[in-house]
Design a protein around this motif. Sequence first.
Motif, PDB file in Angstrom:
ATOM      1  N   ALA A 128     -11.370   0.012  13.450  1.00  0.00           N
ATOM      2  CA  ALA A 128     -10.352   0.669  14.427  1.00  0.00           C
ATOM      3  C   ALA A 128      -9.734   1.855  14.278  1.00  0.00           C
ATOM      4  CB  ALA A 128      -9.526  -0.375  15.236  1.00  0.00           C
ATOM      5  N   TYR A 129     -10.028   2.446  12.767  1.00  0.00           N
ATOM      6  CA  TYR A 129      -9.167   3.624  12.471  1.00  0.00           C
ATOM      7  C   TYR A 129     -10.161   4.727  12.669  1.00  0.00           C
ATOM      8  CZ  TYR A 129      -4.811   1.917  10.130  1.00  0.00           C
ATOM      9  OH  TYR A 129      -3.819   1.443  10.005  1.00  0.00           O
ATOM     10  N   LEU A 130     -10.153   5.156  13.820  1.00  0.00           N
ATOM     11  CA  LEU A 130     -11.164   6.002  14.229  1.00  0.00           C
ATOM     12  C   LEU A 130     -10.846   7.424  13.782  1.00  0.00           C
ATOM     13  CD1 LEU A 130     -12.062   5.066  18.092  1.00  0.00           C
ATOM     14  CD2 LEU A 130     -12.629   4.137  15.952  1.00  0.00           C
ATOM     15  N   ALA A 170      -1.713  -5.929  12.166  1.00  0.00           N
ATOM     16  CA  ALA A 170      -2.426  -6.060  10.851  1.00  0.00           C
ATOM     17  C   ALA A 170      -3.375  -5.240  10.823  1.00  0.00           C
ATOM     18  CB  ALA A 170      -3.189  -7.486  10.921  1.00  0.00           C
ATOM     19  N   TRP A 171      -3.166  -4.522   9.792  1.00  0.00           N
ATOM     20  CA  TRP A 171      -4.059  -3.133   9.243  1.00  0.00           C
ATOM     21  C   TRP A 171      -4.632  -3.154   8.185  1.00  0.00           C
ATOM     22  CZ3 TRP A 171      -3.323   0.754   5.591  1.00  0.00           C
ATOM     23  CH2 TRP A 171      -2.117   0.573   4.841  1.00  0.00           C
ATOM     24  N   ARG A 172      -4.323  -4.150   7.397  1.00  0.00           N
ATOM     25  CA  ARG A 172      -5.278  -4.222   6.180  1.00  0.00           C
ATOM     26  C   ARG A 172      -6.207  -5.114   6.063  1.00  0.00           C
ATOM     27  NH1 ARG A 172       0.032  -4.922   2.028  1.00  0.00           N
ATOM     28  NH2 ARG A 172       0.647  -6.185   3.851  1.00  0.00           N
ATOM     29  N   PHE A 215      -5.524   6.878  15.588  1.00  0.00           N
ATOM     30  CA  PHE A 215      -6.011   8.285  15.265  1.00  0.00           C
ATOM     31  C   PHE A 215      -4.917   8.808  14.477  1.00  0.00           C
ATOM     32  CE2 PHE A 215      -8.090   7.058  19.110  1.00  0.00           C
ATOM     33  CZ  PHE A 215      -9.443   7.628  18.944  1.00  0.00           C
ATOM     34  N   TRP A 216      -5.093   8.365  13.305  1.00  0.00           N
ATOM     35  CA  TRP A 216      -3.883   8.862  12.263  1.00  0.00           C
ATOM     36  C   TRP A 216      -4.485  10.372  11.756  1.00  0.00           C
ATOM     37  CZ3 TRP A 216       0.319   6.217  11.277  1.00  0.00           C
ATOM     38  CH2 TRP A 216       0.127   4.834  11.542  1.00  0.00           C
ATOM     39  N   SER A 217      -3.301  11.105  11.943  1.00  0.00           N
ATOM     40  CA  SER A 217      -3.701  12.838  12.134  1.00  0.00           C
ATOM     41  C   SER A 217      -3.586  13.737  10.842  1.00  0.00           C
ATOM     42  CB  SER A 217      -2.723  13.209  13.212  1.00  0.00           C
ATOM     43  OG  SER A 217      -1.609  13.397  12.891  1.00  0.00           O
ATOM     44  N   GLY A 261       7.421  -0.043   8.893  1.00  0.00           N
ATOM     45  CA  GLY A 261       7.691  -1.086   7.912  1.00  0.00           C
ATOM     46  C   GLY A 261       6.398  -1.055   6.881  1.00  0.00           C
ATOM     47  N   ASP A 262       5.434  -0.090   7.228  1.00  0.00           N
ATOM     48  CA  ASP A 262       4.330  -0.192   6.119  1.00  0.00           C
ATOM     49  C   ASP A 262       4.698   0.546   5.145  1.00  0.00           C
ATOM     50  OD1 ASP A 262       4.488   2.130   8.041  1.00  0.00           O
ATOM     51  OD2 ASP A 262       2.379   2.767   7.450  1.00  0.00           O
ATOM     52  N   GLU A 263       4.006   0.273   3.865  1.00  0.00           N
ATOM     53  CA  GLU A 263       3.890   0.998   2.603  1.00  0.00           C
ATOM     54  C   GLU A 263       5.352   1.608   2.374  1.00  0.00           C
ATOM     55  OE1 GLU A 263      -0.337   3.115   3.079  1.00  0.00           O
ATOM     56  OE2 GLU A 263       1.150   4.014   4.357  1.00  0.00           O
ATOM     57  N   GLY A 278       6.096  -4.847  13.879  1.00  0.00           N
ATOM     58  CA  GLY A 278       6.019  -4.135  12.579  1.00  0.00           C
ATOM     59  C   GLY A 278       4.387  -4.392  11.946  1.00  0.00           C
ATOM     60  N   TRP A 279       4.282  -3.240  11.048  1.00  0.00           N
ATOM     61  CA  TRP A 279       2.883  -3.501  10.446  1.00  0.00           C
ATOM     62  C   TRP A 279       3.091  -4.544   9.670  1.00  0.00           C
ATOM     63  CZ3 TRP A 279      -0.528  -0.411  12.142  1.00  0.00           C
ATOM     64  CH2 TRP A 279      -0.255   0.793  12.812  1.00  0.00           C
ATOM     65  N   ASP A 280       1.778  -5.114   9.077  1.00  0.00           N
ATOM     66  CA  ASP A 280       1.698  -6.498   8.434  1.00  0.00           C
ATOM     67  C   ASP A 280       2.474  -6.549   7.086  1.00  0.00           C
ATOM     68  OD1 ASP A 280      -0.051  -6.057   6.176  1.00  0.00           O
ATOM     69  OD2 ASP A 280      -1.762  -5.624   7.787  1.00  0.00           O
TER      70      ASP A 280
HETATM   71  C1  ACM Z   1      -1.038   2.396   8.241  1.00  0.00           C
HETATM   72  O1  ACM Z   1      -2.068   2.614   8.245  1.00  0.00           O
HETATM   73  N1  ACM Z   1       0.085   2.622   7.234  1.00  0.00           N
HETATM   74  C2  ACM Z   1      -0.208   1.315   8.932  1.00  0.00           C
END
Ligand code: ACM
Length: 758
Positions: free
Chosen positions: A428-430, A404-406, A467-469, A336-338, A386-388
């Motif tokens: 926490a976004y390593l 909550a990521w923002r 760990f977004w890749s 549900g993000d972006e 869901g994402w925030d």
């Molecule tokens: C995200 O970083 N788009 C959840």
Amino acid sequence: MPAAPTRLPLHSILATCFALALGTPALAAAQGAAWPAVVPRPEHLTLGTGQPFVLGNGVALVAATDDSAARDVADYLRFELAPIQTRAEPAPGAGTILLRITPGGTLGQGSYRLEVIRDEIQITGADADALFHGVQTLLQLLPPGFETPPGATRDPERAWAIPQVVIEDRPRFRWRGVLLDVARHFLTAEQVKRQITLMARYKLNVLHWHLTDDQGWRLEVPALPRLTSVGAWRTEEDGTRTGGFYTADDIREVLDHARRHHVTVVPEIDLPGHLSSAIAAYPWIGCTGDSLTVPTTWGVFNDVLCIGSPRALEFADTVLATVLRLFPSPWIHLGGDEVPTLRWQSCAPCQALMRAEGLETEGELQGWFTRRMARTLTERGRTLIGWDEVMDRGPLPPGVVVQAWRGPDRTRAALMAGAPIIASPGEAYLNAPPDGLPLERVYAFDPLPDSIPPDAAERLLGSEAAFWSEHITAANLDPMVWPRLLAFAEAVWARGPREWRDFRARLERDHHTRLSRLGVTLGPADRALATFEPGYDSVTRQVYVRAVPGMPGIEIRTTPDPIPDSGTVTVAAVLNGNVLPLGRRFTLEPHLAWGCPVELASPPSPRYQGTGPYTLTDHALGSTDLHDGFWQGWLGTDLEATIDLGRVADVREVTGSFLHDFRSWIVAPSAFTVWLSMDGAAWQEVGAMTREEALPDDRPVKMRLVVSPPSAVRARWVRVRARSSGPLPDRHAGAGRPSWVFADEVVVKGEEGGGSRE
Ligand code: ACM
Ligand code: ZN
């Protein structure tokens, strides 16, 4: 009493004869004792005074016989201790390890108690997870040399000392997660299992498995075979095919491994946005029906699920049915993000659904979809995460978990709104490289934002290290994860003040070795794995890339080497034989103005200086990555450059090479004009080109504007102006603000005109 072992290593812990309470590691150090280096730090730890427990062949490993959960944990421990031979019943002369679960006992929720005396180890957990955590602590009381490198076996005859100790411990947060994005770059089931093994050692207990995104769909759905035959693969810019997906058997294998490691696997199917790979497979789930290819660039794409289409909703239901069949997790993440609303604005079925449901905005259409999916999950006894962004798009059903990521403000807003929360802010976004997000900052991370009242704080389930890749593959996953995940593990487990120096000492004394022996390649604490800085030497007329490894073991490889005058060049960092996703790739294109001095009417932004003053004539063309170091950028002004060819030439064609990256506020120039001069004083306009081609909003592209006079013109000087397209248009998030012009070269083609070079 255990039999005297023949080769008992004299672990330094034997030296201590003091009972010390936790919180005084400095005292322990002062007295020469090696304080057990447990990560995450236990709540209470008291070091005993007597002889250590000796772990060796014949040790009894006993679980309460009527408790299958305790027996499962015992099986796990037996596996970890192999080849040490354990017996199921205590025997005289051998030590005993006793595992039990006492629900409703004196232990608080999630707590364990671990006591080591000379001939007995007792681990008691309030539940099976807690018992498992106690076992992890026990494994860390063994010396680091106990860990066995992959493929090696431990000396079966060796015995190991475990210090006398009493530990009482419990987690601060129940949700201690790791987000693995296998969509941008795929990881095999085997690689995912390895991460589970390692995270469980540090008491992390949720694997958030990000299975789908624009660049790849990783879950086989039998009713929708094209999701994986098409959506799991992409063709990179260099022509290579990359991808992969999981079969039902792969998933079961990972889940079985996770269950044995007391890790809950929460699958994420990102809907209704970040869906390009699925739309590439089934164009009818999008609003336009247009076919598209699985993208190779990153960011946010406009093509999303057509919520107004019953068939597209059925698609979502089919995918969800497969997910529910495979994954027992109480939580299902539906993303549900972006989610851009652009397509919904001009889609007849979406507009019709909005009217029928009384929805005022396209944003509310996403809210409607979230409520629909949440209802389906509730009916099946599951809970939606869901994402925030889902908080902003209409009312949420009670119980929906918000991630909550923002930033902490979003965490705070979500907590105050009454939702259960997972905090995933930037700290926490390593996937952020360690130069930007160093170990010490991760260690200082507190998932709970300031000044939250206790009742709201209760709703904070915990946090996830992400760990977004986009820039992580199997090749650099280890050094990106470690050692920073240790800091995160302590941040989500331990209570009380953080002791940075104490933490670092535990890492250096113990866990670096421990992890290395487990086959983990640790990365730097506060530096990038490697940096690449393109430059240009005006004397030799050579483009170069200054590459600096940020850790041992990295080798820089330039192909071809030496760098030729023309063609495509890559500069890569290689670790353990694998190319890391961090290098540079550029193209060299010789032309008449190569190496000629450039005079700029206004200097580029200090942030985007390219390779220096010769950027526009260095004959190097950058990539679609605006940060690659080949681009010069101007904010809100035209680019005007005058180039001295140094000799007279017959100029046939002048080309401006530009970047268009709309989401990054970089817009291709609206016009490109060229003047030529013989004396640098009188100028003749030889042509202008206006941009007519429609360029994409949702991915970066390189584009060229070309001016060719009807016949060659003799000239020594070339002047170009690239006109800024002006303020950002209404459809842009930064509407009305100035846009950037990005250029990497002015290519001048023609023949040497017989004039002498000065
Ligand atoms: C995200 O970083 N788009 C959840
Ligand atoms: Zn639609």
